[in-house]
Write a protein that holds these residues in place. Sequence first.
Motif, PDB file in Angstrom:
ATOM      1  N   VAL A 196       0.859  -1.179   0.000  1.00 11.95           N
ATOM      2  CA  VAL A 196       0.000   0.000   0.000  1.00 11.95           C
ATOM      3  C   VAL A 196       0.898   1.233   0.000  1.00 11.95           C
ATOM      4  CG1 VAL A 196      -1.744   1.308   1.285  1.00 11.95           C
ATOM      5  CG2 VAL A 196      -1.854  -1.198   1.229  1.00 11.95           C
ATOM      6  N   VAL A 197       0.579   2.166  -0.895  1.00 13.90           N
ATOM      7  CA  VAL A 197       1.309   3.430  -0.975  1.00 13.90           C
ATOM      8  C   VAL A 197       0.376   4.532  -0.527  1.00 13.90           C
ATOM      9  CG1 VAL A 197       2.454   5.070  -2.509  1.00 13.90           C
ATOM     10  CG2 VAL A 197       2.735   2.600  -2.879  1.00 13.90           C
ATOM     11  N   SER A 198       0.833   5.372   0.403  1.00 10.59           N
ATOM     12  CA  SER A 198       0.086   6.532   0.873  1.00 10.59           C
ATOM     13  C   SER A 198       1.043   7.710   0.888  1.00 10.59           C
ATOM     14  CB  SER A 198      -0.474   6.275   2.278  1.00 10.59           C
ATOM     15  OG  SER A 198      -1.133   7.429   2.752  1.00 10.59           O
ATOM     16  N   GLY A 199       0.800   8.665   0.007  1.00  8.45           N
ATOM     17  CA  GLY A 199       1.723   9.791  -0.105  1.00  8.45           C
ATOM     18  C   GLY A 199       3.082   9.289  -0.543  1.00  8.45           C
ATOM     19  N   ASP A 200       4.116   9.581   0.254  1.00  8.16           N
ATOM     20  CA  ASP A 200       5.464   9.130  -0.094  1.00  8.16           C
ATOM     21  C   ASP A 200       5.910   7.942   0.761  1.00  8.16           C
ATOM     22  OD1 ASP A 200       5.870  10.336   2.358  1.00  8.16           O
ATOM     23  OD2 ASP A 200       7.515  11.612   1.696  1.00  8.16           O
ATOM     24  N   HIS A 201       4.956   7.219   1.335  1.00  9.69           N
ATOM     25  CA  HIS A 201       5.233   6.091   2.223  1.00  9.69           C
ATOM     26  C   HIS A 201       4.614   4.822   1.644  1.00  9.69           C
ATOM     27  CE1 HIS A 201       4.138   3.493   5.711  1.00  9.69           C
ATOM     28  NE2 HIS A 201       5.359   3.811   6.095  1.00  9.69           N
ATOM     29  N   PHE A 202       5.320   3.699   1.789  1.00  6.76           N
ATOM     30  CA  PHE A 202       4.726   2.421   1.399  1.00  6.76           C
ATOM     31  C   PHE A 202       4.948   1.392   2.496  1.00  6.76           C
ATOM     32  CE2 PHE A 202       9.033   2.065  -0.301  1.00  6.76           C
ATOM     33  CZ  PHE A 202       9.425   0.801   0.098  1.00  6.76           C
ATOM     34  N   GLU A 203       4.072   0.410   2.509  1.00  4.09           N
ATOM     35  CA  GLU A 203       4.160  -0.658   3.491  1.00  4.09           C
ATOM     36  C   GLU A 203       3.670  -1.946   2.836  1.00  4.09           C
ATOM     37  OE1 GLU A 203       2.871  -1.542   8.076  1.00  4.09           O
ATOM     38  OE2 GLU A 203       2.906   0.499   7.303  1.00  4.09           O
ATOM     39  N   THR A 204       4.410  -3.030   3.070  1.00 10.09           N
ATOM     40  CA  THR A 204       3.984  -4.319   2.532  1.00 10.09           C
ATOM     41  C   THR A 204       3.245  -5.103   3.604  1.00 10.09           C
ATOM     42  OG1 THR A 204       5.891  -5.680   3.186  1.00 10.09           O
ATOM     43  CG2 THR A 204       6.085  -4.428   1.115  1.00 10.09           C
ATOM     44  N   SER A 205       2.486  -6.076   3.139  1.00 11.79           N
ATOM     45  CA  SER A 205       1.965  -7.086   4.044  1.00 11.79           C
ATOM     46  C   SER A 205       3.107  -8.028   4.386  1.00 11.79           C
ATOM     47  CB  SER A 205       0.846  -7.877   3.359  1.00 11.79           C
ATOM     48  OG  SER A 205      -0.290  -7.081   3.192  1.00 11.79           O
ATOM     49  N   GLY A 206       2.871  -8.937   5.304  1.00  5.60           N
ATOM     50  CA  GLY A 206       3.861  -9.971   5.571  1.00  5.60           C
ATOM     51  C   GLY A 206       3.977 -10.869   4.347  1.00  5.60           C
ATOM     52  N   ILE A 207       5.193 -11.211   3.978  1.00  4.96           N
ATOM     53  CA  ILE A 207       5.454 -12.014   2.785  1.00  4.96           C
ATOM     54  C   ILE A 207       6.046 -13.350   3.224  1.00  4.96           C
ATOM     55  CG2 ILE A 207       6.660 -12.128   0.574  1.00  4.96           C
ATOM     56  CD1 ILE A 207       7.056  -9.009   0.917  1.00  4.96           C
ATOM     57  N   VAL A 208       5.458 -14.435   2.752  1.00  3.51           N
ATOM     58  CA  VAL A 208       5.974 -15.777   3.023  1.00  3.51           C
ATOM     59  C   VAL A 208       6.370 -16.417   1.694  1.00  3.51           C
ATOM     60  CG1 VAL A 208       4.655 -16.088   5.157  1.00  3.51           C
ATOM     61  CG2 VAL A 208       3.665 -16.797   2.974  1.00  3.51           C
ATOM     62  N   ALA A 209       7.052 -17.545   1.760  1.00  3.53           N
ATOM     63  CA  ALA A 209       7.525 -18.217   0.554  1.00  3.53           C
ATOM     64  C   ALA A 209       6.359 -18.547  -0.379  1.00  3.53           C
ATOM     65  CB  ALA A 209       8.279 -19.487   0.924  1.00  3.53           C
ATOM     66  N   ALA A 210       6.632 -18.454  -1.652  1.00  6.04           N
ATOM     67  CA  ALA A 210       5.627 -18.773  -2.662  1.00  6.04           C
ATOM     68  C   ALA A 210       5.281 -20.256  -2.602  1.00  6.04           C
ATOM     69  CB  ALA A 210       6.162 -18.418  -4.050  1.00  6.04           C
ATOM     70  N   PRO A 211       4.051 -20.606  -2.966  1.00  4.68           N
ATOM     71  CA  PRO A 211       3.677 -22.027  -2.992  1.00  4.68           C
ATOM     72  C   PRO A 211       4.670 -22.824  -3.840  1.00  4.68           C
ATOM     73  CG  PRO A 211       1.761 -20.656  -3.376  1.00  4.68           C
ATOM     74  CD  PRO A 211       2.961 -19.742  -3.402  1.00  4.68           C
ATOM     75  N   GLY A 212       5.042 -23.977  -3.350  1.00  4.40           N
ATOM     76  CA  GLY A 212       5.977 -24.828  -4.067  1.00  4.40           C
ATOM     77  C   GLY A 212       7.430 -24.559  -3.744  1.00  4.40           C
ATOM     78  N   ALA A 213       7.708 -23.516  -2.949  1.00  2.00           N
ATOM     79  CA  ALA A 213       9.097 -23.237  -2.563  1.00  2.00           C
ATOM     80  C   ALA A 213       9.595 -24.363  -1.676  1.00  2.00           C
ATOM     81  CB  ALA A 213       9.198 -21.904  -1.829  1.00  2.00           C
ATOM     82  N   SER A 214      10.867 -24.600  -1.728  1.00  2.00           N
ATOM     83  CA  SER A 214      11.495 -25.644  -0.921  1.00  2.00           C
ATOM     84  C   SER A 214      11.256 -25.411   0.565  1.00  2.00           C
ATOM     85  CB  SER A 214      13.001 -25.636  -1.202  1.00  2.00           C
ATOM     86  OG  SER A 214      13.700 -26.352  -0.223  1.00  2.00           O
ATOM     87  N   ARG A 215      11.435 -26.436   1.321  1.00  2.00           N
ATOM     88  CA  ARG A 215      11.268 -26.322   2.768  1.00  2.00           C
ATOM     89  C   ARG A 215      12.520 -25.773   3.451  1.00  2.00           C
ATOM     90  NH1 ARG A 215       6.875 -28.396   5.232  1.00  2.00           N
ATOM     91  NH2 ARG A 215       8.080 -28.701   7.126  1.00  2.00           N
ATOM     92  N   GLY A 216      13.587 -25.484   2.722  1.00  2.00           N
ATOM     93  CA  GLY A 216      14.812 -24.962   3.310  1.00  2.00           C
ATOM     94  C   GLY A 216      14.751 -23.460   3.527  1.00  2.00           C
ATOM     95  N   ILE A 217      15.430 -22.975   4.555  1.00  2.08           N
ATOM     96  CA  ILE A 217      15.393 -21.548   4.889  1.00  2.08           C
ATOM     97  C   ILE A 217      16.025 -20.697   3.784  1.00  2.08           C
ATOM     98  CG2 ILE A 217      17.517 -21.588   6.271  1.00  2.08           C
ATOM     99  CD1 ILE A 217      14.360 -19.398   6.868  1.00  2.08           C
ATOM    100  N   ALA A 218      17.101 -21.155   3.173  1.00  2.00           N
ATOM    101  CA  ALA A 218      17.743 -20.355   2.120  1.00  2.00           C
ATOM    102  C   ALA A 218      16.784 -20.159   0.951  1.00  2.00           C
ATOM    103  CB  ALA A 218      19.037 -21.015   1.661  1.00  2.00           C
ATOM    104  N   GLU A 219      16.133 -21.227   0.532  1.00  2.00           N
ATOM    105  CA  GLU A 219      15.220 -21.139  -0.600  1.00  2.00           C
ATOM    106  C   GLU A 219      14.000 -20.286  -0.256  1.00  2.00           C
ATOM    107  OE1 GLU A 219      16.434 -23.973   0.687  1.00  2.00           O
ATOM    108  OE2 GLU A 219      17.757 -24.692  -0.880  1.00  2.00           O
ATOM    109  N   GLN A 220      13.474 -20.454   0.956  1.00  2.00           N
ATOM    110  CA  GLN A 220      12.312 -19.651   1.342  1.00  2.00           C
ATOM    111  C   GLN A 220      12.687 -18.178   1.464  1.00  2.00           C
ATOM    112  OE1 GLN A 220       9.551 -20.852   4.313  1.00  2.00           O
ATOM    113  NE2 GLN A 220       9.477 -22.975   3.596  1.00  2.00           N
ATOM    114  N   THR A 221      13.856 -17.886   2.019  1.00  2.00           N
ATOM    115  CA  THR A 221      14.297 -16.492   2.124  1.00  2.00           C
ATOM    116  C   THR A 221      14.421 -15.883   0.735  1.00  2.00           C
ATOM    117  OG1 THR A 221      15.485 -16.982   4.172  1.00  2.00           O
ATOM    118  CG2 THR A 221      16.088 -14.942   3.018  1.00  2.00           C
ATOM    119  N   HIS A 222      15.031 -16.614  -0.179  1.00  2.00           N
ATOM    120  CA  HIS A 222      15.175 -16.140  -1.556  1.00  2.00           C
ATOM    121  C   HIS A 222      13.808 -15.880  -2.187  1.00  2.00           C
ATOM    122  CE1 HIS A 222      17.184 -15.570  -5.374  1.00  2.00           C
ATOM    123  NE2 HIS A 222      16.365 -16.447  -5.926  1.00  2.00           N
ATOM    124  N   SER A 223      12.868 -16.789  -1.997  1.00  2.00           N
ATOM    125  CA  SER A 223      11.513 -16.622  -2.538  1.00  2.00           C
ATOM    126  C   SER A 223      10.850 -15.361  -1.994  1.00  2.00           C
ATOM    127  CB  SER A 223      10.661 -17.851  -2.201  1.00  2.00           C
ATOM    128  OG  SER A 223       9.311 -17.647  -2.545  1.00  2.00           O
TER     129      SER A 223
END
Length: 117
Positions: A17-44
């Motif tokens: 969401v962008v409001s004026g000159d500020h933006f904020e994301t929702s919480g983002i988790v690994a995309a469906p089908g991403a590996s169960r490893g932390i490196a792969e999930q972090t990359h996703s």
Amino acid sequence: MSEIKRFAISRRASGVVVSGDHFETSGIVAAPGASRGIAEQTHSVLLQLEDLLRQAGAAKKNLIRIQIWLADMKDFDAMNHVYDEWIGNVDQPARACVGSRLAHESYLIEIQATGAL
């Protein structure tokens, strides 16, 4: 009042969401089908964050704060390895990282970001 713009809208939330000159994301988790490893999930998650930044008209340099939740703090070093490569040499945003039970047992990491345009 400034205009509010919403991107990557789903049934429950906007990805960013962008409001004026500020933006904020929702919480983002690994995309469906991403590996169960932390490196792969972090990359996703970071690839998704980059896409949301583009949609908001921003880049890594616009980040003000990154909040990271890890399902297990033992993954801290491995997550940091991927994060450090991703963030590179831009001015570093403020950052917090905490251990937390996440919404689904398959999620190892969740990231939320705020920034200025």
